[in-house]
Design a protein around this motif. Structure first.
Motif, PDB file in Angstrom:
ATOM      1  N   VAL A 184      62.039  37.486  43.686  1.00 45.07           N
ATOM      2  CA  VAL A 184      60.851  38.170  44.201  1.00 45.07           C
ATOM      3  C   VAL A 184      60.376  39.155  43.134  1.00 45.07           C
ATOM      4  N   ASP A 185      59.127  38.996  42.706  1.00 45.97           N
ATOM      5  CA  ASP A 185      58.563  39.790  41.610  1.00 45.97           C
ATOM      6  C   ASP A 185      57.594  40.844  42.101  1.00 45.97           C
ATOM      7  N   TYR A 186      57.467  41.906  41.329  1.00 44.29           N
ATOM      8  CA  TYR A 186      56.416  42.913  41.494  1.00 44.29           C
ATOM      9  C   TYR A 186      55.189  42.511  40.673  1.00 44.29           C
ATOM     10  N   GLU A 187      54.021  42.945  41.113  1.00 43.13           N
ATOM     11  CA  GLU A 187      52.783  42.774  40.352  1.00 43.13           C
ATOM     12  C   GLU A 187      51.854  43.942  40.688  1.00 43.13           C
ATOM     13  N   ALA A 188      51.778  44.930  39.824  1.00 46.13           N
ATOM     14  CA  ALA A 188      50.902  46.082  40.038  1.00 46.13           C
ATOM     15  C   ALA A 188      49.440  45.661  39.904  1.00 46.13           C
ATOM     16  N   GLU A 189      48.601  46.112  40.847  1.00 44.66           N
ATOM     17  CA  GLU A 189      47.190  45.733  40.810  1.00 44.66           C
ATOM     18  C   GLU A 189      46.300  46.858  41.337  1.00 44.66           C
ATOM     19  N   LEU A 190      45.088  46.914  40.817  1.00 45.23           N
ATOM     20  CA  LEU A 190      44.033  47.736  41.385  1.00 45.23           C
ATOM     21  C   LEU A 190      43.402  46.962  42.532  1.00 45.23           C
ATOM     22  N   ALA A 191      43.314  47.598  43.694  1.00 49.02           N
ATOM     23  CA  ALA A 191      42.723  46.968  44.872  1.00 49.02           C
ATOM     24  C   ALA A 191      41.338  47.533  45.133  1.00 49.02           C
ATOM     25  N   VAL A 192      40.405  46.640  45.437  1.00 50.50           N
ATOM     26  CA  VAL A 192      39.038  46.997  45.805  1.00 50.50           C
ATOM     27  C   VAL A 192      38.921  46.948  47.320  1.00 50.50           C
ATOM     28  N   ILE A 193      38.344  47.982  47.917  1.00 53.48           N
ATOM     29  CA  ILE A 193      38.139  48.010  49.363  1.00 53.48           C
ATOM     30  C   ILE A 193      36.650  47.800  49.646  1.00 53.48           C
TER      31      ILE A 193
ATOM     32  N   LEU B 113      32.663  38.566  53.032  1.00 54.62           N
ATOM     33  CA  LEU B 113      33.567  39.702  52.972  1.00 54.62           C
ATOM     34  C   LEU B 113      33.118  40.750  53.980  1.00 54.62           C
ATOM     35  N   TYR B 114      34.088  41.330  54.681  1.00 53.20           N
ATOM     36  CA  TYR B 114      33.817  42.286  55.743  1.00 53.20           C
ATOM     37  C   TYR B 114      34.344  43.663  55.370  1.00 53.20           C
ATOM     38  N   PRO B 115      33.807  44.708  55.995  1.00 48.67           N
ATOM     39  CA  PRO B 115      34.349  46.052  55.760  1.00 48.67           C
ATOM     40  C   PRO B 115      35.856  46.093  56.021  1.00 48.67           C
ATOM     41  N   GLY B 116      36.572  46.658  55.092  1.00 52.70           N
ATOM     42  CA  GLY B 116      38.025  46.710  55.186  1.00 52.70           C
ATOM     43  C   GLY B 116      38.741  45.581  54.487  1.00 52.70           C
ATOM     44  N   ASP B 117      38.025  44.530  54.102  1.00 51.32           N
ATOM     45  CA  ASP B 117      38.663  43.479  53.319  1.00 51.32           C
ATOM     46  C   ASP B 117      39.093  44.034  51.963  1.00 51.32           C
ATOM     47  N   VAL B 118      40.136  43.421  51.422  1.00 52.54           N
ATOM     48  CA  VAL B 118      40.735  43.890  50.177  1.00 52.54           C
ATOM     49  C   VAL B 118      40.619  42.799  49.116  1.00 52.54           C
ATOM     50  N   VAL B 119      40.236  43.201  47.917  1.00 56.06           N
ATOM     51  CA  VAL B 119      40.230  42.292  46.769  1.00 56.06           C
ATOM     52  C   VAL B 119      41.218  42.836  45.741  1.00 56.06           C
ATOM     53  N   LEU B 120      42.247  42.047  45.429  1.00 56.09           N
ATOM     54  CA  LEU B 120      43.185  42.412  44.380  1.00 56.09           C
ATOM     55  C   LEU B 120      42.697  41.819  43.066  1.00 56.09           C
ATOM     56  N   THR B 121      42.718  42.632  42.010  1.00 54.19           N
ATOM     57  CA  THR B 121      41.988  42.308  40.786  1.00 54.19           C
ATOM     58  C   THR B 121      42.844  41.726  39.668  1.00 54.19           C
ATOM     59  N   GLY B 122      44.088  41.377  39.968  1.00 57.94           N
ATOM     60  CA  GLY B 122      44.947  40.785  38.953  1.00 57.94           C
ATOM     61  C   GLY B 122      45.947  41.795  38.405  1.00 57.94           C
ATOM     62  N   THR B 123      47.032  41.265  37.863  1.00 55.08           N
ATOM     63  CA  THR B 123      48.100  42.124  37.342  1.00 55.08           C
ATOM     64  C   THR B 123      48.218  41.973  35.838  1.00 55.08           C
ATOM     65  N   PRO B 124      48.597  43.042  35.142  1.00 57.54           N
ATOM     66  CA  PRO B 124      48.828  42.937  33.704  1.00 57.54           C
ATOM     67  C   PRO B 124      50.183  42.307  33.392  1.00 57.54           C
ATOM     68  N   GLU B 125      50.448  42.156  32.111  1.00 58.10           N
ATOM     69  CA  GLU B 125      51.715  41.579  31.673  1.00 58.10           C
ATOM     70  C   GLU B 125      52.889  42.484  32.059  1.00 58.10           C
ATOM     71  N   GLY B 126      54.076  41.884  32.088  1.00 62.22           N
ATOM     72  CA  GLY B 126      55.285  42.653  32.385  1.00 62.22           C
ATOM     73  C   GLY B 126      55.861  42.393  33.751  1.00 62.22           C
ATOM     74  N   VAL B 127      55.368  41.385  34.475  1.00 63.02           N
ATOM     75  CA  VAL B 127      55.903  41.101  35.808  1.00 63.02           C
ATOM     76  C   VAL B 127      57.381  40.737  35.698  1.00 63.02           C
ATOM     77  N   GLY B 128      58.109  41.023  36.778  1.00 60.64           N
ATOM     78  CA  GLY B 128      59.534  40.729  36.758  1.00 60.64           C
ATOM     79  C   GLY B 128      60.143  40.887  38.129  1.00 60.64           C
ATOM     80  N   PRO B 129      61.443  40.616  38.239  1.00 61.36           N
ATOM     81  CA  PRO B 129      62.091  40.556  39.547  1.00 61.36           C
ATOM     82  C   PRO B 129      62.498  41.918  40.105  1.00 61.36           C
ATOM     83  N   MET B 130      62.579  41.955  41.443  1.00 60.47           N
ATOM     84  CA  MET B 130      63.112  43.094  42.185  1.00 60.47           C
ATOM     85  C   MET B 130      64.301  42.620  43.005  1.00 60.47           C
TER      86      MET B 130
END
Length: 257
Positions: free
Chosen positions: A106-115, A214-231
């Protein structure tokens, strides 16, 4: 403005915005244009922050940083690659990410989320920009072994608790040049900046709106940078984004039969 959704000491769900170390209460969801601030405040340390929104869907963008595409041995896509996480994957700050029994990685992926703050369909980039309420931190948790095994991403991305978001929705910031980092047990694992997006946020939201409403409250995740890895169970993972703050979660074993 920092909008929050929370439970108060009586375990009631409320909405408000952060002013210093207090939450100024709103008489309804901040997504409702009819809601107004009321003459009431709560200390920030006396509320439990929840996922700031309850989306009808979370639309995710894959491969939006070139170096992340390289580390997964993917060529750069001609169009944005999108997929969906279900609402049942969404959790808030300090909530537990459950490690599924059927996954070995199971990997992490940090992302900026758009609301999203308004209903949009077939939007231009300008219309898409105007429909954005704000931004928050997200972790696109992924069962990487299942993603690779299946060849498509639904199962590996969609487990319950696999979409932590929070701690709040921040408005009035420029999302085009924000530092984004991920810490695993206090060690930096991802460190980049949203200026390295392949596709801009207005382009992404416009592109998605050509496919689905798209509706109010929907979330768009914008992609993750390099460096993903396991937790692993017992780990603490923190997504930190400039001008927004930190999203902190822990990993636990799935102890259900």
């Amino acid at each position: 403005m920092k909008y929050v959704r929370f439970t108060n000491p009586e375990k009631e769900i409320g909405y408000g915005f952060v002013e210093g170390e207090k939450v100024h209460l709103i008489n309804g969801s901040f997504l409702d244009p009819q809601s107004q601030p009321i003459d009431a405040w709560l200390p920030l340390d006396q509320v439990s922050l929840l996922a700031p929104v309850e989306p009808s869907k979370v639309v995710c963008v894959g491969l939006n940083y070139a170096l992340h595409a390289n580390e997964l041995n993917h060529s750069l896509p001609e169009d944005p690659v999108i997929f969906i996480k279900p609402p049942t994957s969404v959790i808030g700050p300090d909530a537990e990410i459950i490690y599924p029994k059927i996954s070995q990685r199971v990997d992490y992926e940090a992302e900026l989320a758009v609301i999203i703050g308004a209903i949009i369909k077939n939007a231009t980039e300008d219309e898409a920009s105007k429909a954005i309420l704000g931004y928050t931190c997200a972790n696109d948790v992924t069962a990487r072994d299942l993603q690779m095994k299946d060849g498509q991403w639904t199962r590996g991305k969609s487990f319950d608790t696999f979409c932590p978001i929070g701690p709040w929705v921040v408005t009035d910031i420029d999302p085009s040049k924000l530092d984004i980092q991920l810490f695993l047990n206090s060690e930096v694992k991802q460190s980049s900046n949203t200026q390295h997006f392949i596709n801009s946020i207005p382009k992404l939201v416009s592109f998605i709106s050509q496919v689905m409403t798209l509706y109010p409250g929907d979330v768009v995740l914008t992609g993750t940078p390099e460096g993903v890895g396991p937790m692993q169970p017992g780990d603490e993972v923190i997504v930190r984004i400039q001008s927004i703050g930190e999203l902190r979660n822990t990993i636990v074993k799935d102890n259900k039969c």
